[in-house]
Scaffold this active site. Structure first.
Site, PDB file in Angstrom:
ATOM      1  CG  ASP A  34      -2.627  -6.720  -5.525  1.00 53.59           C
ATOM      2  OD1 ASP A  34      -2.788  -7.204  -4.698  1.00 53.59           O
ATOM      3  OD2 ASP A  34      -1.422  -5.797  -5.826  1.00 53.59           O
ATOM      4  CB  SER A 198      15.981   1.754  -4.029  1.00 53.23           C
ATOM      5  OG  SER A 198      16.913   2.728  -4.110  1.00 53.23           O
TER       6      SER A 198
HETATM    7  C1  LIG Z   1     -11.080  -2.376  -2.172  1.00 58.63           C
HETATM    8  C2  LIG Z   1      -9.547  -2.927  -2.532  1.00 58.63           C
HETATM    9  C3  LIG Z   1      -8.612  -3.448  -1.043  1.00 58.63           C
HETATM   10  C4  LIG Z   1      -7.368  -3.327  -1.306  1.00 58.63           C
HETATM   11  C5  LIG Z   1      -6.828  -3.848  -2.675  1.00 58.63           C
HETATM   12  C6  LIG Z   1      -5.594  -3.722  -2.149  1.00 58.63           C
HETATM   13  N1  LIG Z   1      -5.391  -4.512  -4.625  1.00 58.63           N
HETATM   14  O1  LIG Z   1      -3.662  -3.941  -3.639  1.00 58.63           O
HETATM   15  C7  LIG Z   1      -3.784  -4.037  -2.599  1.00 58.63           C
HETATM   16  C8  LIG Z   1      -2.352  -3.778  -2.378  1.00 58.63           C
HETATM   17  C9  LIG Z   1      -1.380  -4.009  -0.698  1.00 58.63           C
HETATM   18  C10 LIG Z   1      -1.175  -5.352  -0.449  1.00 58.63           C
HETATM   19  O2  LIG Z   1      -2.155  -6.134   0.531  1.00 58.63           O
HETATM   20  C11 LIG Z   1      -1.002  -6.206  -1.727  1.00 58.63           C
HETATM   21  N2  LIG Z   1      -1.134  -5.508  -2.762  1.00 58.63           N
HETATM   22  N3  LIG Z   1      -4.709  -3.617  -2.181  1.00 58.63           N
HETATM   23  C12 LIG Z   1      -7.805  -3.644  -3.273  1.00 58.63           C
HETATM   24  C13 LIG Z   1      -9.028  -2.746  -3.436  1.00 58.63           C
HETATM   25  F1  LIG Z   1      -9.799  -2.943  -4.290  1.00 58.63           F
END
Ligand SMILES: Cc1ccc(-c2noc([C@H]3C[C@@H](O)CN3)n2)cc1F
Length: 331
Positions: A34, A198
């Site tokens: 992420d 962008s």
């Molecule tokens: C159940 C679950 C919930 C959220 C996320 C999640 N992972 O990255 C993000 C986005 C939004 C921001 O917060 C940062 N990047 N959201 C993953 C999950 F598996």
């Protein structure tokens, strides 16, 4: 040094998971890379049974290389209000043959029901910038920041695909993974995100280019493409069956609507990335209906644009932390 690991999309490309080895002997978990957060956290044996639903657990007590960071804790909340928290261990972590021997592994003691429900997801590898890591009393470096000094090049790349395995590479750029040239744009990391501007967008191959600066972040952890209202309106006005359905929480259109155009976003000096119209029919709104939830939705709830997986899977993306820039290429 360098590393390379395959990523696998879950259904509807809602998230992309990659295998990661933790501890000694190696414990393999499937984690969600992420770029929109900076905590490396995993489901662990510290969790209550009621919060576990098929996930693979990291057990620090069976790892001969784990050390508990006494008194250290973490707690994080994501864009969709999901959250997790727990304790911190130092242990060895390997992703795609790239090893960090002293990674801060955040072991979950509590996870919200969204994480419990997501049985394939064993945790997150946050590859934003370390300034937004939530560990207390002292924030911890991301996996990439720990690995960076030993890498051939201070970059990692994301090659996400629509409904097919892709790849994350660390420390090098695979010139066979993209077409044409990579265009680089500057990143402002002051709020911990991969934030860039962008120069504008275009709806359809014959549409005109709209010069309007769009400030946003490149976020592999967000499923959809969240853009300013004006951009969404310009796009959905070209789709015969499209409408904004508050009951569904956004724009929907007939899944078989043949008028869904491609969407182009500018990167720099005239380069544009083309998102095929097919990426924009995200998922059926409900079993019976023939309407699909749009892959592009408004960013009005967020306050800035989020270039999530719907956009990223149309490109080869270079996250260049060494030079604080993002590279974009067609593929
Ligand atoms: C159940 C679950 C919930 C959220 C996320 C999640 N992972 O990255 C993000 C986005 C939004 C921001 O917060 C940062 N990047 N959201 C993953 C999950 F598996």
């Amino acid at each position: 040094d360098r590393g390379s690991v395959q990523n696998l999309p879950k259904s509807y490309d809602v998230e992309y998971l990659m295998p990661v080895s933790l501890g000694t002997p190696a414990q393999q978990l499937n984690l969600d890379l992420d770029t929109g957060s900076s905590d490396f956290w995993v489901f662990s044996t510290l969790l209550k049974e009621s919060m576990i639903n098929g996930q693979t657990l990291y057990d620090p007590n069976t790892s001969t290389t784990s050390d508990k960071m006494e008194g250290y804790t973490w707690k994080i909340t994501y864009g969709d209000e999901s959250y997790s928290s727990g304790d911190v261990y130092i242990d060895t972590v390997t992703i795609g043959d790239l090893t960090v021997s002293t990674q801060a592994v955040e072991a979950a003691k509590v996870v919200s029901e969204e994480f419990t429900a997501d049985s394939d997801n064993d945790g997150l590898v946050g590859l934003g910038f370390g300034i937004i890591n939530t560990v207390q009393p002292y924030k911890q470096k991301t996996f990439f920041e720990k690995a960076m000094p030993g890498l051939d090049s201070p970059v990692f790349t994301a090659d996400l695909k629509a409904g097919a395995p892709g790849r994350y590479n660390f420390g090098y750029i695979d010139d066979d993974a993209y077409l044409g040239n990579i265009t680089y744009v500057p990143v402002d990391s002051s709020d911990g995100f991969w934030r860039w501007v962008s120069p504008g967008f275009q709806v359809g191959s014959t549409g005109s280019f709209n010069s309007t600066r769009i400030h946003g972040i490149a976020d592999t952890g967000t499923t959809l493409l969240l853009l300013p209202d004006g951009v969404c309106e310009a796009f959905y006005s070209q789709i015969a069956s499209a409408e904004y359905e508050p009951s569904q929480g956004g724009y929907t259109f007939e899944c078989d609507d043949s008028t869904v155009p491609d969407f182009y976003f500018g990167t720099d000096n005239g380069q544009m990335i083309r998102i095929p119209g097919s990426y924009m029919s995200y998922s059926k709104t409900d079993t019976s209906s023939q309407r699909c939830f749009g892959g592009m939705q408004s960013d009005s709830g967020v306050g800035f644009t989020i270039w999530g997986d719907v956009a990223l899977k149309a490109a080869f993306v270079v996250f260049d932390q060494g030079n604080e820039q993002l590279g974009w290429a067609e593929k």
